[in-house]
Design a protein around this motif. Structure first.
Motif, PDB file in Angstrom:
ATOM      1  N   UNK A 179       0.694  -1.180   0.053  1.00 39.91           N
ATOM      2  CA  UNK A 179      -0.129  -0.053  -0.072  1.00 39.91           C
ATOM      3  C   UNK A 179       0.730   1.330   0.032  1.00 39.91           C
ATOM      4  N   UNK A 180       2.135   1.166  -0.319  1.00 35.36           N
ATOM      5  CA  UNK A 180       3.008   2.434  -0.510  1.00 35.36           C
ATOM      6  C   UNK A 180       3.318   2.505  -1.822  1.00 35.36           C
ATOM      7  N   UNK A 181       3.294   3.663  -2.338  1.00 33.07           N
ATOM      8  CA  UNK A 181       3.902   4.193  -3.702  1.00 33.07           C
ATOM      9  C   UNK A 181       5.483   4.263  -3.521  1.00 33.07           C
ATOM     10  N   UNK A 182       6.100   3.623  -4.496  1.00 34.83           N
ATOM     11  CA  UNK A 182       7.518   3.745  -4.125  1.00 34.83           C
ATOM     12  C   UNK A 182       8.341   3.962  -5.595  1.00 34.83           C
ATOM     13  N   UNK A 183       9.399   4.558  -5.620  1.00 39.87           N
ATOM     14  CA  UNK A 183       9.990   4.495  -6.878  1.00 39.87           C
ATOM     15  C   UNK A 183      11.674   3.830  -6.681  1.00 39.87           C
ATOM     16  N   UNK A 184      11.707   2.994  -7.729  1.00 41.63           N
ATOM     17  CA  UNK A 184      13.134   2.383  -7.590  1.00 41.63           C
ATOM     18  C   UNK A 184      13.898   2.633  -8.661  1.00 41.63           C
ATOM     19  N   UNK A 185      15.321   2.719  -8.577  1.00 42.40           N
ATOM     20  CA  UNK A 185      16.265   2.707  -9.526  1.00 42.40           C
ATOM     21  C   UNK A 185      16.641   1.334  -9.869  1.00 42.40           C
ATOM     22  N   UNK A 186      16.382   0.611 -10.894  1.00 44.37           N
ATOM     23  CA  UNK A 186      16.813  -0.698 -10.980  1.00 44.37           C
ATOM     24  C   UNK A 186      16.565  -1.178 -12.476  1.00 44.37           C
ATOM     25  N   UNK A 187      17.158  -2.316 -12.829  1.00 42.32           N
ATOM     26  CA  UNK A 187      17.105  -2.640 -14.290  1.00 42.32           C
ATOM     27  C   UNK A 187      15.565  -3.496 -14.456  1.00 42.32           C
TER      28      UNK A 187
ATOM     29  N   UNK B  35      14.611  -5.436 -16.040  1.00 41.11           N
ATOM     30  CA  UNK B  35      14.714  -6.947 -16.040  1.00 41.11           C
ATOM     31  C   UNK B  35      15.110  -7.824 -14.708  1.00 41.11           C
ATOM     32  N   UNK B  36      15.294  -6.858 -13.932  1.00 42.57           N
ATOM     33  CA  UNK B  36      15.632  -7.459 -12.666  1.00 42.57           C
ATOM     34  C   UNK B  36      14.337  -8.461 -12.167  1.00 42.57           C
ATOM     35  N   UNK B  37      14.601  -9.133 -11.115  1.00 40.30           N
ATOM     36  CA  UNK B  37      13.587 -10.075 -10.674  1.00 40.30           C
ATOM     37  C   UNK B  37      12.851  -9.022  -9.603  1.00 40.30           C
ATOM     38  N   UNK B  38      11.744  -9.243  -9.567  1.00 39.27           N
ATOM     39  CA  UNK B  38      10.934  -8.744  -8.334  1.00 39.27           C
ATOM     40  C   UNK B  38      11.669  -8.842  -7.136  1.00 39.27           C
ATOM     41  N   UNK B  39      12.095 -10.244  -6.989  1.00 42.40           N
ATOM     42  CA  UNK B  39      12.326 -10.579  -5.586  1.00 42.40           C
ATOM     43  C   UNK B  39      13.636 -10.038  -5.237  1.00 42.40           C
ATOM     44  N   UNK B  40      14.601 -10.021  -6.258  1.00 47.11           N
ATOM     45  CA  UNK B  40      15.733  -8.859  -5.804  1.00 47.11           C
ATOM     46  C   UNK B  40      15.550  -7.530  -5.490  1.00 47.11           C
ATOM     47  N   UNK B  41      14.688  -7.009  -6.189  1.00 49.37           N
ATOM     48  CA  UNK B  41      14.342  -5.640  -5.920  1.00 49.37           C
ATOM     49  C   UNK B  41      13.693  -5.477  -4.520  1.00 49.37           C
ATOM     50  N   UNK B  42      12.897  -6.156  -4.317  1.00 51.14           N
ATOM     51  CA  UNK B  42      12.415  -6.380  -2.807  1.00 51.14           C
ATOM     52  C   UNK B  42      13.216  -6.593  -2.016  1.00 51.14           C
TER      53      UNK B  42
ATOM     54  N   UNK C 274       0.434 -10.350  -6.140  1.00 47.31           N
ATOM     55  CA  UNK C 274       0.428  -9.449  -7.125  1.00 47.31           C
ATOM     56  C   UNK C 274      -1.175  -9.232  -7.439  1.00 47.31           C
ATOM     57  N   UNK C 275      -1.876  -7.927  -7.085  1.00 47.25           N
ATOM     58  CA  UNK C 275      -3.140  -7.867  -7.041  1.00 47.25           C
ATOM     59  C   UNK C 275      -4.025  -8.947  -6.614  1.00 47.25           C
ATOM     60  N   UNK C 276      -3.641  -9.481  -5.442  1.00 46.64           N
ATOM     61  CA  UNK C 276      -4.089 -10.437  -4.817  1.00 46.64           C
ATOM     62  C   UNK C 276      -3.806 -11.905  -5.138  1.00 46.64           C
ATOM     63  N   UNK C 277      -3.030 -12.065  -6.328  1.00 41.07           N
ATOM     64  CA  UNK C 277      -2.863 -13.424  -6.890  1.00 41.07           C
ATOM     65  C   UNK C 277      -1.497 -13.862  -6.234  1.00 41.07           C
ATOM     66  N   UNK C 278      -1.118 -15.258  -5.937  1.00 45.46           N
ATOM     67  CA  UNK C 278      -0.036 -15.474  -5.503  1.00 45.46           C
ATOM     68  C   UNK C 278       0.855 -15.451  -6.719  1.00 45.46           C
ATOM     69  N   UNK C 279       2.085 -14.996  -6.481  1.00 42.64           N
ATOM     70  CA  UNK C 279       3.012 -15.034  -7.683  1.00 42.64           C
ATOM     71  C   UNK C 279       4.528 -15.162  -7.246  1.00 42.64           C
ATOM     72  N   UNK C 280       5.473 -16.054  -7.992  1.00 49.94           N
ATOM     73  CA  UNK C 280       6.631 -16.257  -7.589  1.00 49.94           C
ATOM     74  C   UNK C 280       7.520 -15.137  -8.176  1.00 49.94           C
TER      75      UNK C 280
ATOM     76  N   UNK D 248       5.575  -5.370 -13.078  1.00 48.84           N
ATOM     77  CA  UNK D 248       4.584  -5.150 -11.923  1.00 48.84           C
ATOM     78  C   UNK D 248       4.753  -3.447 -11.781  1.00 48.84           C
ATOM     79  N   UNK D 249       5.359  -2.944 -12.797  1.00 50.09           N
ATOM     80  CA  UNK D 249       5.380  -1.409 -12.517  1.00 50.09           C
ATOM     81  C   UNK D 249       3.921  -0.821 -12.783  1.00 50.09           C
ATOM     82  N   UNK D 250       3.915   0.326 -12.163  1.00 47.91           N
ATOM     83  CA  UNK D 250       2.487   1.186 -12.337  1.00 47.91           C
ATOM     84  C   UNK D 250       1.466   0.764 -11.271  1.00 47.91           C
ATOM     85  N   UNK D 251       0.287   0.264 -11.577  1.00 47.61           N
ATOM     86  CA  UNK D 251      -0.677   0.004 -10.712  1.00 47.61           C
ATOM     87  C   UNK D 251      -1.045  -0.941  -9.861  1.00 47.61           C
TER      88      UNK D 251
END
Ligand code: FES
Ligand code: FES
Length: 159
Positions: free
Chosen positions: A11-19, A21-28, A53-59, A68-71
């Motif tokens: 529920x927080x809007x964030x901005x990250x500087x990253x590739x 193509x990086x995995x969401x896991x590595x960004x998190x 992701x939007x309530x659905x389980x995702x690896x 997963x950028x944006x909304x």
């Protein structure tokens, strides 16, 4: 190449500087310091990195940042607590001692939460089927299933 990406995490809007193509896991884990999601296989097989992701389980290990950028709303284990209280499934994991090393636990809980959000009264077979993508190398499966059943009852009693 690094780019600025907007994300909504817990529920927080964030901005990250990253590739992108990086995995969401590595960004998190590395950029946002949300280390509850774990790196197990890195190939979408074990479920240790499961987020919603939007309530659905995702690896998250096989989800690219660009997807997963944006909304899209990302929820990690750190986002389950509400008003200082653990989610009923987190409470049930503690009550049933549904972990040993704990490496699979956050992924298990996120997959379980997704199931309970979709079906607050799952039958045992449904629980087993929907947790199929999550592996526990300590084999605490019976206690994990019992914890999900407990949380299902808790949700019912509280509703
Ligand atoms: Fe993502 Fe195993 S680390 S599925
Ligand atoms: Fe060790 Fe599940 S508690 S991998």
């Amino acid at each position: 190449m690094q780019r600025t990406t907007s994300l909504t995490v817990n529920n927080k809007k964030l901005r990250v500087e990253a590739d992108p193509d990086a995995s969401l896991l590595s960004v998190l884990r590395n950029d946002l310091e949300l280390t509850g999601s774990k790196y197990g296989c890195g190939e979408g097989e074990c479920g240790a990195c499961t987020v919603l992701i939007d309530g659905q389980p995702a690896k998250s290990c096989v989800t690219r940042l660009r997807q997963v950028s944006g909304k899209k709303k990302i929820t990690t284990i750190e986002g389950l607590e509400q008003d200082g209280r653990l989610h009923p499934l987190q409470e049930a994991f503690l009550e049933f001692d549904a972990l040993q090393c704990g490496f699979c636990t956050s992924g298990m809980i996120m997959a379980g939460v997704a199931l309970l959000n979709k079906n607050s009264r799952p039958r045992r077979e449904e629980i087993v089927r929907s947790m199929n993508g999550n592996i526990c190398r300590c084999c605490t499966y019976p206690r994990i299933v019992a914890a999900i059943e407990r949380a299902s009852r808790a949700t019912k009693e509280g509703s």
